[in-house]
Design a protein around this motif. Structure first.
Motif, PDB file in Angstrom:
ATOM      1  N   ARG A   1       0.821  -1.210   0.000  1.00  0.00           N
ATOM      2  CA  ARG A   1       0.000   0.000   0.000  1.00  0.00           C
ATOM      3  C   ARG A   1       0.855   1.260   0.000  1.00  0.00           C
TER       4      ARG A   1
ATOM      5  N   VAL B   1      -8.901  -4.960   3.596  1.00  0.00           N
ATOM      6  CA  VAL B   1      -9.716  -5.639   2.584  1.00  0.00           C
ATOM      7  C   VAL B   1     -11.197  -5.489   2.890  1.00  0.00           C
TER       8      VAL B   1
ATOM      9  N   ASN C   1     -12.749  -3.228   4.388  1.00  0.00           N
ATOM     10  CA  ASN C   1     -13.238  -1.859   4.235  1.00  0.00           C
ATOM     11  C   ASN C   1     -12.834  -1.220   2.910  1.00  0.00           C
ATOM     12  N   LYS C   2     -12.385  -2.074   1.967  1.00  0.00           N
ATOM     13  CA  LYS C   2     -12.003  -1.616   0.626  1.00  0.00           C
ATOM     14  C   LYS C   2     -10.992  -0.457   0.710  1.00  0.00           C
TER      15      LYS C   2
ATOM     16  N   GLU D   1      -7.490  -0.952   0.536  1.00  0.00           N
ATOM     17  CA  GLU D   1      -6.148  -1.375   0.117  1.00  0.00           C
ATOM     18  C   GLU D   1      -5.428  -0.288  -0.663  1.00  0.00           C
TER      19      GLU D   1
ATOM     20  N   GLY E   1     -10.704   7.708   1.734  1.00  0.00           N
ATOM     21  CA  GLY E   1     -11.137   6.322   1.837  1.00  0.00           C
ATOM     22  C   GLY E   1     -11.521   6.014   3.266  1.00  0.00           C
ATOM     23  N   TYR E   2     -11.765   4.760   3.551  1.00  0.00           N
ATOM     24  CA  TYR E   2     -12.194   4.359   4.894  1.00  0.00           C
ATOM     25  C   TYR E   2     -11.136   4.732   5.936  1.00  0.00           C
TER      26      TYR E   2
END
Length: 526
Positions: free
Chosen positions: A112, A165, A167-168, A170, A181-182
């Motif tokens: 990441r 993964v 929480n989408k 990546e 993002g999350y």
């Protein structure tokens, strides 16, 4: 009636117990100059944000109280070959959600942070790939003979792969480009504290992680982190006891704080050097010179340098607490050379002559982008320097706004002159500023090369340093690179900025190091 009395007594007892528990809690109220830019430590190379999030997330290694590298989520490591490092991971560690820490989490995190879209990829300039050997062994492949991998890894925190993964999350986020993002608003680390609530620009609450693998040296139950942008309000809150700690005590208020018997002030100079950067592309962004870019002329850059009265800036704006410098790195940073620390003399007449020789006898206009919540007294610095430049005909259009707005301008090169501060963290080595700021923008290098400057000879020296295991030879390469950019006035150094912390009467002790990072897992409350 008896039932009613029993219920009433039970309620009173419960209320009393709750009140007593709340009173018994050690709550550290932290008032900061600004908020963190995100809860995602990979979202932007912001030292302050990463320092706060180090209370939540951890890396494979960390710096100890003496800024020496120590084990963290890795217990040991060895160099297998010039391109291969093997790390042995700590067993029995869990994330804040209870998930076990394993090699899969390390691989997911390295993937990441090294993603081409990651703003923090420059913090791992030599990283190539990683491989899982077993659940608690990881091998990392780097470019040949890279000497600073451990230094780099102090700033690369580990995420839970399953959490990413599920929480989408990546893919990396990017504050500068508005990519969220999350992980922007949620956190799940292995560190000494966990995030329990978050209201951006208002309040973030951390609670102690009782399952932390390390032996706590602190006695804090909760940290309430509140951004207080107003210096006057921050001082008033400290004096009244509304906050217990600030890592940004206003310089002008230090005598007043020191006069209070309940306040302790810790003031010194940090590792960060503050300097001006130039747009070095073909044309300016906002200037009355449209056919070329004056910043590409060394005489113009030298004129801008020599029209700054650094002593007046130090005395009036920095309250005598900054350290004037001609060097791009502080004396404590490996690669510092004393001979490079001398400044060009303040000489407005010489500056006017240089401008005339460059073809600008009447000066010119240009955009000057600064922040009002970044470096110490940054807005005042930019205002004072703008006035100094005006005396020699350089008319700066001052653009001052919060970091959240200015970051995108810097990253997209929308400035003619800008301000940058560099502490050389996490490396604590001059290779940091050379590879991330000075080097041309290629691969993982030049992430903070905002103005498009290019020095092929300097790039070659930096690249040579990045694969030299002999420390003295490596530092020689780096010193030569720093000499070349100084000779060309590639940047305009100002000072190593002061750091001023202050604590209230409830704080018994804390640790302040020259990297200016609060470490409240080492703080004791009374």
């Amino acid at each position: 009636m008896k039932s009613f009395l029993k219920t009433s007594v039970a309620c009173i007892a419960a209320l009393t117990l709750t009140t007593f528990s709340a009173a018994a809690e050690n709550v550290l109220k932290w008032g900061a100059q600004r908020d963190v830019v995100s809860l995602d430590p990979y979202s932007y190379g912001d030292t302050f944000t990463i320092a706060v999030l180090n209370h939540v997330y951890e890396g494979l290694v960390r710096y100890d109280d003496n800024l020496q590298i120590a084990p963290a989520l890795a217990t040991s490591w060895e160099v297998v070959s010039p391109t291969l490092w093997r790390f042995h991971l700590r067993q029995g560690v869990t994330f804040h959600d209870g998930a076990p820490f394993t090699a899969d989490d390390v691989l997911a995190s390295l993937t990441r942070v090294s993603d081409p879209a990651s703003p923090l990829r420059g913090n791992l300039p030599a990283y190539q790939s990683a491989k899982k050997i077993d659940d608690f062994t990881v091998e990392v492949t780097t470019t040949p003979n890279y000497p600073l991998l451990l230094n780099d890894l102090t700033n690369i925190v580990i995420f839970d792969k399953e959490w990413l993964v599920a929480n989408k999350a990546e893919a990396p986020t990017d504050v500068g480009k508005g990519v969220e993002g999350y992980a922007t608003a949620h956190a799940n680390g292995t560190g000494p504290f966990k995030v329990v609530s978050r209201k951006p620009d208002a309040e973030t609450v951390f609670e102690v992680n009782k399952a932390w693998w390390d032996k706590p040296r602190h006695n804090i139950d909760k940290i309430v982190f509140t951004p207080i942008t107003s210096a006057a309000t921050r001082v008033a809150a400290l004096l009244s006891g509304e906050i217990d700690f600030t890592n940004s005590a206003p310089l002008q208020d230090i005598p007043r704080l020191q006069a209070s018997s309940d306040i302790k002030v810790l003031a010194s100079n940090e590792l960060r050097t503050v300097f001006f950067v130039f747009n070095r592309t073909d044309k300016t962004i906002a200037s009355d010179i449209t056919d070329k870019n004056p910043m590409n002329d060394i005489k113009v850059r030298q004129a801008m340098y020599q029209s700054i009265d650094i002593d007046a800036l130090q005395k009036k704006v920095m309250r005598g607490l900054s350290r004037n410098t001609g060097s791009m790195v502080a004396p404590a940073i490996p690669g510092y050379v004393e001979a490079l620390d001398s400044r060009l003399p303040y000489d407005p007449d010489a500056a006017k002559k240089l401008l005339a020789e460059a073809g600008y006898p009447n000066g010119f206009t240009f955009s000057f982008v600064c922040e009002n919540d970044g470096y110490v007294n940054e807005e005042e610095i930019c205002q004072a320097v703008s006035s100094m430049w005006a005396r020699v005909g350089l008319k700066a259009t001052l653009d001052v706004a919060p970091t959240s707005l200015q970051t995108a301008k810097f990253e997209s090169g929308k400035f003619d002159v800008g301000i940058l501060g560099w502490a050389n963290e996490p490396m604590i080595d001059s290779y940091s500023i050379l590879v991330q700021v000075v080097h041309s923008k290629t691969g993982t290098s030049g992430v903070f090369n905002w103005g498009g400057w290019k020095y092929p000879e300097v790039d070659a020296l930096i690249d040579a340093a990045g694969k030299e295991l002999d420390r003295e030879k490596r530092l020689d390469f780096q010193s030569e690179a720093l000499t070349k950019i100084k000779d060309d006035v590639a940047f305009l150094p100002l000072h190593q900025q002061p750091m001023a912390w202050a604590t209230g009467s409830k704080v018994e002790s804390l640790v302040q190091l020259t990297d200016n990072k609060p470490r409240h897992w080492l703080t004791k409350m009374k």
